[in-house]
Design a protein around this motif. Structure first.
Motif, PDB file in Angstrom:
ATOM      1  N   ASP A 283      28.217  40.374  48.799  1.00  0.00           N
ATOM      2  CA  ASP A 283      28.183  39.852  50.166  1.00  0.00           C
ATOM      3  C   ASP A 283      29.413  40.240  50.980  1.00  0.00           C
ATOM      4  N   THR A 284      30.588  40.298  50.328  1.00  0.00           N
ATOM      5  CA  THR A 284      31.850  40.439  51.056  1.00  0.00           C
ATOM      6  C   THR A 284      32.605  41.725  50.766  1.00  0.00           C
ATOM      7  N   GLY A 285      32.303  42.384  49.641  1.00  0.00           N
ATOM      8  CA  GLY A 285      33.036  43.578  49.259  1.00  0.00           C
ATOM      9  C   GLY A 285      34.347  43.291  48.567  1.00  0.00           C
ATOM     10  N   ASP A 286      34.620  42.029  48.270  1.00  0.00           N
ATOM     11  CA  ASP A 286      35.871  41.664  47.596  1.00  0.00           C
ATOM     12  C   ASP A 286      35.612  40.446  46.729  1.00  0.00           C
ATOM     13  N   VAL A 287      36.587  40.113  45.866  1.00  0.00           N
ATOM     14  CA  VAL A 287      36.468  38.912  45.050  1.00  0.00           C
ATOM     15  C   VAL A 287      37.014  37.724  45.839  1.00  0.00           C
ATOM     16  N   PRO A 288      36.595  36.508  45.527  1.00  0.00           N
ATOM     17  CA  PRO A 288      37.074  35.332  46.258  1.00  0.00           C
ATOM     18  C   PRO A 288      38.535  35.026  45.951  1.00  0.00           C
ATOM     19  N   ASP A 289      39.153  34.217  46.805  1.00  0.00           N
ATOM     20  CA  ASP A 289      40.550  33.851  46.615  1.00  0.00           C
ATOM     21  C   ASP A 289      40.782  33.084  45.324  1.00  0.00           C
ATOM     22  N   CYS A 290      39.757  32.418  44.822  1.00  0.00           N
ATOM     23  CA  CYS A 290      39.919  31.626  43.598  1.00  0.00           C
ATOM     24  C   CYS A 290      39.891  32.492  42.345  1.00  0.00           C
ATOM     25  N   ALA A 291      39.645  33.795  42.507  1.00  0.00           N
ATOM     26  CA  ALA A 291      39.535  34.690  41.349  1.00  0.00           C
ATOM     27  C   ALA A 291      40.889  35.302  41.000  1.00  0.00           C
ATOM     28  N   ARG A 292      41.064  35.573  39.719  1.00  0.00           N
ATOM     29  CA  ARG A 292      42.244  36.294  39.245  1.00  0.00           C
ATOM     30  C   ARG A 292      41.893  37.780  39.303  1.00  0.00           C
ATOM     31  N   ARG A 293      42.279  38.414  40.407  1.00  0.00           N
ATOM     32  CA  ARG A 293      41.819  39.782  40.638  1.00  0.00           C
ATOM     33  C   ARG A 293      42.432  40.778  39.665  1.00  0.00           C
ATOM     34  N   SER A 294      43.468  40.391  38.939  1.00  0.00           N
ATOM     35  CA  SER A 294      44.044  41.285  37.929  1.00  0.00           C
ATOM     36  C   SER A 294      43.238  41.279  36.634  1.00  0.00           C
ATOM     37  N   TRP A 295      42.253  40.376  36.502  1.00  0.00           N
ATOM     38  CA  TRP A 295      41.420  40.331  35.310  1.00  0.00           C
ATOM     39  C   TRP A 295      40.445  41.509  35.327  1.00  0.00           C
ATOM     40  N   ALA A 296      40.143  42.036  34.150  1.00  0.00           N
ATOM     41  CA  ALA A 296      39.238  43.180  34.041  1.00  0.00           C
ATOM     42  C   ALA A 296      37.869  42.876  34.629  1.00  0.00           C
ATOM     43  N   THR A 297      37.449  41.629  34.537  1.00  0.00           N
ATOM     44  CA  THR A 297      36.150  41.244  35.104  1.00  0.00           C
ATOM     45  C   THR A 297      36.077  41.597  36.579  1.00  0.00           C
ATOM     46  N   CYS A 298      37.131  41.296  37.314  1.00  0.00           N
ATOM     47  CA  CYS A 298      37.149  41.597  38.751  1.00  0.00           C
ATOM     48  C   CYS A 298      37.190  43.108  38.984  1.00  0.00           C
ATOM     49  N   ASP A 299      38.001  43.802  38.219  1.00  0.00           N
ATOM     50  CA  ASP A 299      38.054  45.265  38.349  1.00  0.00           C
ATOM     51  C   ASP A 299      36.676  45.884  38.133  1.00  0.00           C
ATOM     52  N   ASP A 300      35.972  45.423  37.110  1.00  0.00           N
ATOM     53  CA  ASP A 300      34.657  45.981  36.791  1.00  0.00           C
ATOM     54  C   ASP A 300      33.656  45.721  37.911  1.00  0.00           C
ATOM     55  N   LEU A 301      33.667  44.508  38.442  1.00  0.00           N
ATOM     56  CA  LEU A 301      32.710  44.162  39.496  1.00  0.00           C
ATOM     57  C   LEU A 301      32.992  44.933  40.779  1.00  0.00           C
ATOM     58  N   LEU A 302      34.273  45.083  41.119  1.00  0.00           N
ATOM     59  CA  LEU A 302      34.625  45.832  42.328  1.00  0.00           C
ATOM     60  C   LEU A 302      34.279  47.314  42.165  1.00  0.00           C
ATOM     61  N   ALA A 303      34.529  47.849  40.969  1.00  0.00           N
ATOM     62  CA  ALA A 303      34.193  49.256  40.718  1.00  0.00           C
ATOM     63  C   ALA A 303      32.687  49.470  40.791  1.00  0.00           C
ATOM     64  N   ALA A 304      31.923  48.525  40.235  1.00  0.00           N
ATOM     65  CA  ALA A 304      30.464  48.642  40.280  1.00  0.00           C
ATOM     66  C   ALA A 304      29.955  48.554  41.706  1.00  0.00           C
ATOM     67  N   ALA A 305      30.559  47.674  42.517  1.00  0.00           N
ATOM     68  CA  ALA A 305      30.137  47.540  43.907  1.00  0.00           C
ATOM     69  C   ALA A 305      30.463  48.801  44.696  1.00  0.00           C
ATOM     70  N   GLU A 306      31.631  49.396  44.422  1.00  0.00           N
ATOM     71  CA  GLU A 306      32.009  50.634  45.114  1.00  0.00           C
ATOM     72  C   GLU A 306      31.075  51.772  44.732  1.00  0.00           C
ATOM     73  N   GLN A 307      30.721  51.847  43.453  1.00  0.00           N
ATOM     74  CA  GLN A 307      29.823  52.914  43.014  1.00  0.00           C
ATOM     75  C   GLN A 307      28.434  52.721  43.629  1.00  0.00           C
ATOM     76  N   SER A 308      28.000  51.490  43.726  1.00  0.00           N
ATOM     77  CA  SER A 308      26.706  51.203  44.325  1.00  0.00           C
ATOM     78  C   SER A 308      26.676  51.626  45.791  1.00  0.00           C
ATOM     79  N   ALA A 309      27.785  51.352  46.497  1.00  0.00           N
ATOM     80  CA  ALA A 309      27.868  51.744  47.904  1.00  0.00           C
ATOM     81  C   ALA A 309      27.849  53.253  48.045  1.00  0.00           C
ATOM     82  N   LEU A 310      28.528  53.944  47.143  1.00  0.00           N
ATOM     83  CA  LEU A 310      28.534  55.415  47.198  1.00  0.00           C
ATOM     84  C   LEU A 310      27.147  55.969  46.909  1.00  0.00           C
ATOM     85  N   ASP A 311      26.439  55.349  45.962  1.00  0.00           N
ATOM     86  CA  ASP A 311      25.099  55.810  45.641  1.00  0.00           C
ATOM     87  C   ASP A 311      24.154  55.631  46.822  1.00  0.00           C
ATOM     88  N   GLU A 312      24.321  54.518  47.542  1.00  0.00           N
ATOM     89  CA  GLU A 312      23.474  54.273  48.709  1.00  0.00           C
ATOM     90  C   GLU A 312      23.795  55.249  49.827  1.00  0.00           C
TER      91      GLU A 312
END
Length: 256
Positions: A226-255
């Motif tokens: 929805d937003t292109g970023d993780v929420p403020d309550c998230a620990r963006r240094s966690w691998a989970t956030c990195d993976d989700l942001l990378a997947a969202a970026e790849q999805s946008a590139l594919d589109e």
């Protein structure tokens, strides 16, 4: 009377890590106090409320927010010992501790592979500034029984009882006062997570906040979509956030 200290929420991708310190005579604690992981949510909340109502118990609580966890110049061992020190200093500033002439015995659940190193670092942080002025966030805390847990951490140099610190792995299961601290830490984190969840009413549920929780991962995926970023309550240094942001970026590139 001695002080037990523990933390909750080291591993989640959402929300703060919370440390709690309880200064008490074990005889004044509920008979079934235990490691918070062994207790039901209802029982944890009942024990927490009972501890807060006792004028013979002092409690300190410290929150380590995601932006502090994400700082590149720190690590989880340091964050854990710093948070435990903040909670300890707040509990020691309570009325119960003020009358102590002898060093306060402190038993900590060790947040390091080396119990001796963790105990030494905790004592140094407690005797020093407890992490204040070292990039730490403001912390919520409670003094003696029934306080609102919103008192400020004691100022650096504030007169506090001296401490004799030991640390052990599994102390939350083996020591009743450390177990009480683990309950307070867990209840405090759960309360904060409920407040965070209420900020995201447009989403179904945040879940537990742990990366392994499908509900938490679903929330993060929807939020990133929805937003292109993780929420403020998230620990963006966690691998989970990195993976989700990378997947969202790849999805946008594919589109594209």
């Amino acid at each position: 009377m001695y002080l037990g200290v523990d933390e909750a929420g080291k591993g989640p991708v959402l929300g703060p890590m919370v440390a709690a310190a309880v200064l008490a005579d074990p005889a004044h604690l509920p008979a079934d106090v235990d490691d918070s992981k062994r207790l039901s949510s209802d029982r944890r909340e009942a024990i927490d409320a009972g501890l807060a109502a006792l004028d013979t118990v002092a409690i300190g609580v410290a929150f380590v927010e995601p932006d502090e966890i994400d700082r590149p110049d720190t690590d989880m061992n340091t964050l854990t010992v710093r948070a435990q020190a903040r909670a300890t200093r707040t509990a020691l500033s309570g009325a119960v501790a003020a009358d102590c002439d002898e060093p306060i015995r402190v038993v900590a659940d060790a947040g390091d592979t080396s119990e001796e190193r963790f105990a030494r670092r905790l004592r140094e942080f407690v005797d020093g500034d407890g992490g204040a002025g070292d990039g730490g966030t403001d912390d919520d805390g409670a003094g003696d029984g029934g306080a609102d847990r919103t008192d400020a951490i004691p100022e650096a140099g504030a007169a506090l009882p001296s401490v004799d610190v030991t640390a052990a792995h599994g102390a939350d299961a083996d020591d009743p006062v450390v177990g009480a601290a683990s309950v307070v830490a867990k209840v405090s984190r759960d309360e904060r997570m409920a407040a965070i969840d209420a900020e995201y009413t447009e989403y179904a549920d945040l879940g537990s906040g742990y990366p392994s929780d499908p509900t938490t991962r679903s929330f993060l995926r929807e939020y990133v979509a929805d937003t292109g970023d993780v929420p403020d309550c998230a620990r963006r240094s966690w691998a989970t956030c990195d993976d989700l942001l990378a997947a969202a970026e790849q999805s946008a590139l594919d589109e594209f």
